[in-house]
Scaffold this motif. Structure first.
Motif, PDB file in Angstrom:
ATOM      1  N   ALA A 201       4.978  -6.496  -7.924  1.00 17.69           N
ATOM      2  CA  ALA A 201       5.349  -5.434  -6.984  1.00 17.69           C
ATOM      3  C   ALA A 201       6.651  -4.809  -7.447  1.00 17.69           C
ATOM      4  O   ALA A 201       7.519  -5.498  -8.009  1.00 17.69           O
ATOM      5  N   ASP A 202       6.789  -3.502  -7.220  1.00 18.08           N
ATOM      6  CA  ASP A 202       8.036  -2.860  -7.617  1.00 18.08           C
ATOM      7  C   ASP A 202       9.189  -3.282  -6.717  1.00 18.08           C
ATOM      8  O   ASP A 202      10.332  -3.330  -7.132  1.00 18.08           O
ATOM      9  N   LYS A 203       8.884  -3.659  -5.443  1.00 22.53           N
ATOM     10  CA  LYS A 203       9.873  -4.216  -4.526  1.00 22.53           C
ATOM     11  C   LYS A 203       9.122  -4.940  -3.423  1.00 22.53           C
ATOM     12  O   LYS A 203       7.941  -4.680  -3.178  1.00 22.53           O
ATOM     13  N   VAL A 212       5.324   0.389  -0.868  1.00 22.08           N
ATOM     14  CA  VAL A 212       5.590  -0.257  -2.149  1.00 22.08           C
ATOM     15  C   VAL A 212       4.290  -0.271  -2.950  1.00 22.08           C
ATOM     16  O   VAL A 212       3.194  -0.201  -2.398  1.00 22.08           O
ATOM     17  N   ALA A 213       4.424  -0.372  -4.291  1.00 19.24           N
ATOM     18  CA  ALA A 213       3.266  -0.389  -5.194  1.00 19.24           C
ATOM     19  C   ALA A 213       3.039  -1.804  -5.695  1.00 19.24           C
ATOM     20  O   ALA A 213       3.987  -2.502  -6.102  1.00 19.24           O
ATOM     21  N   LEU A 214       1.765  -2.237  -5.680  1.00 21.67           N
ATOM     22  CA  LEU A 214       1.358  -3.523  -6.216  1.00 21.67           C
ATOM     23  C   LEU A 214       0.462  -3.292  -7.438  1.00 21.67           C
ATOM     24  O   LEU A 214      -0.377  -2.389  -7.434  1.00 21.67           O
ATOM     25  N   LEU A 250      -2.266  -0.722  -6.016  1.00 24.46           N
ATOM     26  CA  LEU A 250      -2.429  -0.555  -4.573  1.00 24.46           C
ATOM     27  C   LEU A 250      -1.076  -0.256  -3.955  1.00 24.46           C
ATOM     28  O   LEU A 250      -0.098  -0.983  -4.205  1.00 24.46           O
ATOM     29  N   ARG A 251      -1.009   0.797  -3.149  1.00 22.81           N
ATOM     30  CA  ARG A 251       0.226   1.121  -2.434  1.00 22.81           C
ATOM     31  C   ARG A 251       0.060   0.688  -0.975  1.00 22.81           C
ATOM     32  O   ARG A 251      -0.939   1.014  -0.327  1.00 22.81           O
ATOM     33  N   VAL A 252       1.052  -0.060  -0.475  1.00 15.16           N
ATOM     34  CA  VAL A 252       0.977  -0.604   0.888  1.00 15.16           C
ATOM     35  C   VAL A 252       2.225  -0.193   1.658  1.00 15.16           C
ATOM     36  O   VAL A 252       3.309  -0.022   1.087  1.00 15.16           O
TER      37      VAL A 252
END
Length: 600
Positions: A201-203, A212-214, A250-252
């Motif tokens: 994850a970017d953060k 956040v992006a996974l 995946l963006r969550v």
């Protein structure tokens, strides 16, 4: 009998079998040339007919007739046969035995892995395909060189492949009487370890309103599609939220525990699930509120701090509290924390709920002062008769107090609690005493120091004040007993005095009677006696009044005697209901006394 001849450069010759002719094949397996088929008979004059069977299912067809030399060159594969004939009408021999000519075609075969993955893992299903370039749509029969039994189809499919399937694979194809060369070998390698997807994850903290992006991937291989899982809370299982995602990104925008896995093939082969990544979602900043809203906190008090999370709903939060000197964790399932601060400080809080996360709140400053003392005042200290005095108790610079009141009735007695939890701090009293008060608030109650004492003096009334009930209950009976005793003593005293007086009168009367009898100088008068009630041995004797002497003295004596008789009459009347009166008759105006008597 059908024979197939496919050899090298040396021709194979059949021995003649009369009466049929013999076919000779010269170089039948030449890839690009023609095969020579000879028909030879020992006798002469024969001409030859040629037959070819194109496929197994088709009949033999006459392709040449009346050939004189008995030699036929062919360039196509098939099943060939011949027969000889001569004369007119023609006489024919038996048809020769069949010879199979295989045609080697120049079509290239290739082994292809489907899907074309660089790495194959144990348990996957793979397909090896034999492709014949330019083979057209005709039906071919395939032959495989493998580590297992060779299939006859163009695909070599292996379900749940293992390490033993590793090796070189090649194939060739047959169509009718055509045959291809063997393909180049294809090297298949099967890995024994099952791969694990990798998640990053970017953060890990989602900002309020952000995302956040996974990234999910499987190293050193291709062809994967990805499934995504999210665990909403610690107690809930992971749920599949996306499937067959191609790009692995995946963006969550929601907190939770995320994981992924890769899958490929049909049926799908899945990697091990990736390690979990916890994403915390940031919500609005909470606020610390002092529950009692008191302007001043005193050392030793218990106060409640409340951590309010706007929009937090009714879900269970875990709170973390922080002071300027100490960080401590409080796993409360409510938003309150009860503290007893010893010193002034600043307090802040934050909350987590599953994977929701708040930042630290702004600090709340709590100022702690020394224990206060209640202040007591009175509008006056002299209590007027029948009036009252107002007492006022207060605690400066703070609110929320209720008051307890104490009264000391005397110097030697202790102060007694007379009122408790009075909200307004005002007490009106109508009794004297030493008064004091204290303030209390909170739960458990915190009390101030007791106030200084105020003495209220009660003014005595102009008339004797009625003693209080407890005093009268003691003094009244005592005074009653004393009065009864005094009355009894007085009654005994008066009775004793009266008896002495009566005896004195009797004594004088006896003396006078004796003197009269002996001297004979005085006039005889009747003397009356009667029994006195209450004393059986006591008689009352009345004698005539002497006439000699001063008339005034005699009159005074009669008056005195009459008073004494009246006294006895009044005293003895309650005990003599049968008698009507006690009386004395006398005539004070006559010179000589008349008869005087008393009746009882």
């Amino acid at each position: 009998m059908r024979d197939s001849i496919c050899g090298g450069d040396r021709p194979a010759v059949r021995e003649p079998r009369p009466p049929a002719g013999t076919a000779a094949v010269h170089k039948p397996c030449r890839p690009a040339g023609a095969a020579a088929v000879a028909n030879r008979l020992d006798s002469a004059g024969w001409k030859f007919d040629w037959f070819r069977q194109e496929s197994v299912s088709s009949p033999a067809q006459l392709i040449r007739t009346n050939e004189p030399d008995g030699v036929l060159r062919v360039s196509e594969g098939g099943v060939y046969s011949c027969k000889g004939g001569r004369g007119d009408p023609a006489f024919y021999t038996e048809t020769s035995t069949e010879i199979t000519i295989q045609e080697t075609v120049s079509i290239k075969t290739t082994v292809i892995l489907q899907p074309n993955w660089s790495e194959i893992f144990r348990g996957e299903t793979v397909t090896l395909r034999c492709e014949i370039q330019g083979g057209g749509g005709a039906q071919w029969t395939y032959e495989w060189r493998t580590t297992r039994n060779s299939p006859s189809s163009s695909e070599y499919r292996t379900n749940s492949i293992t390490e033993s399937d590793s090796g070189d694979y090649s194939c060739t194809g047959r169509r009718g009487y055509q045959i291809t060369g063997w393909s180049d070998a294809f090297r298949l390698t099967v890995r024994s370890d099952k791969p694990r997807a990798s998640l990053s994850a970017d953060k890990t903290l989602v900002p309020a309103g952000g995302s956040v992006a996974l990234w999910c991937s499987v190293s050193s291989s291709v062809g994967w599609k990805f499934d995504w899982f999210r665990q909403e809370s610690v107690s809930s299982p992971a749920q599949l939220i996306r499937t067959n995602e191609l790009d692995g990104v995946l963006r969550v925008s929601e907190g939770g525990v995320y994981s992924c896995r890769g899958g490929r093939g049909d049926p799908a082969f899945y990697t091990e699930t990736s390690t979990e990544v916890t994403i915390q979602e940031t919500v609005s900043k909470p606020t610390v509120i002092l529950q009692h809203s008191w302007s001043e906190i005193f050392r030793g008090e218990t106060v409640t701090l409340r951590c309010e999370i706007q929009g937090g709903g009714g879900a269970q939060w875990t709170y973390e509290w922080r002071t300027i000197l100490l960080t401590y964790y409080n796993n409360l399932h409510n938003s309150e924390d009860r503290i007893t601060p010893a010193d002034s400080g600043r307090y802040s809080c934050k909350g987590t709920r599953n994977y929701l996360f708040t930042p630290w709140s702004d600090d709340l400053s709590v100022t702690v002062s020394d224990k206060p003392r209640a202040s007591l005042s009175a509008d006056k200290t002299i209590l007027p008769a029948g009036g009252s005095v107002a007492l006022r108790c207060s605690v400066s610079s703070s609110a929320g107090w209720k008051f307890d009141w104490f009264r000391q009735e005397s110097v030697s007695s202790p102060a007694q609690l007379i009122r408790t939890n009075e909200p307004d701090g005002v007490l009106r009293v109508s009794e004297g005493g030493v008064y004091s008060c204290r303030g209390g608030r909170g739960d458990p109650a915190f009390y101030t120091e007791t106030s200084t004492e105020v003495t209220i003096q009660e003014t005595a009334p102009s008339t004797p004040a009625r003693p209080s009930f407890p005093v009268m209950s003691i003094v009244g009976p005592v005074i009653g007993v004393i009065l009864i005793i005094l009355l009894l003593l007085l009654w005994r005293y008066r009775k004793s005095k009266d008896l002495n007086c009566i005896r004195l009168i009797q004594s004088e009367s006896s003396n006078q009677t004796s003197a009269t009898n002996h001297g004979g100088t005085q006039t005889d008068s009747p003397v009356y006696s009667s029994l006195l009630h209450g004393d059986p041995s006591l008689y009352e004797t009345i004698q005539p009044i002497r006439t000699s002497g001063n008339d005034a003295d005699e009159s005074q004596q009669l008056k005195n005697l009459n008073k004494e008789l009246e006294h006895f009459r009044m005293r003895e009347r309650p005990h003599r209901p049968a008698e009507s009166s006690v009386y004395a008759n006398f005539n004070p105006g006559q010179g000589s006394p008349a008869a005087t008597y008393a009746a009882v």
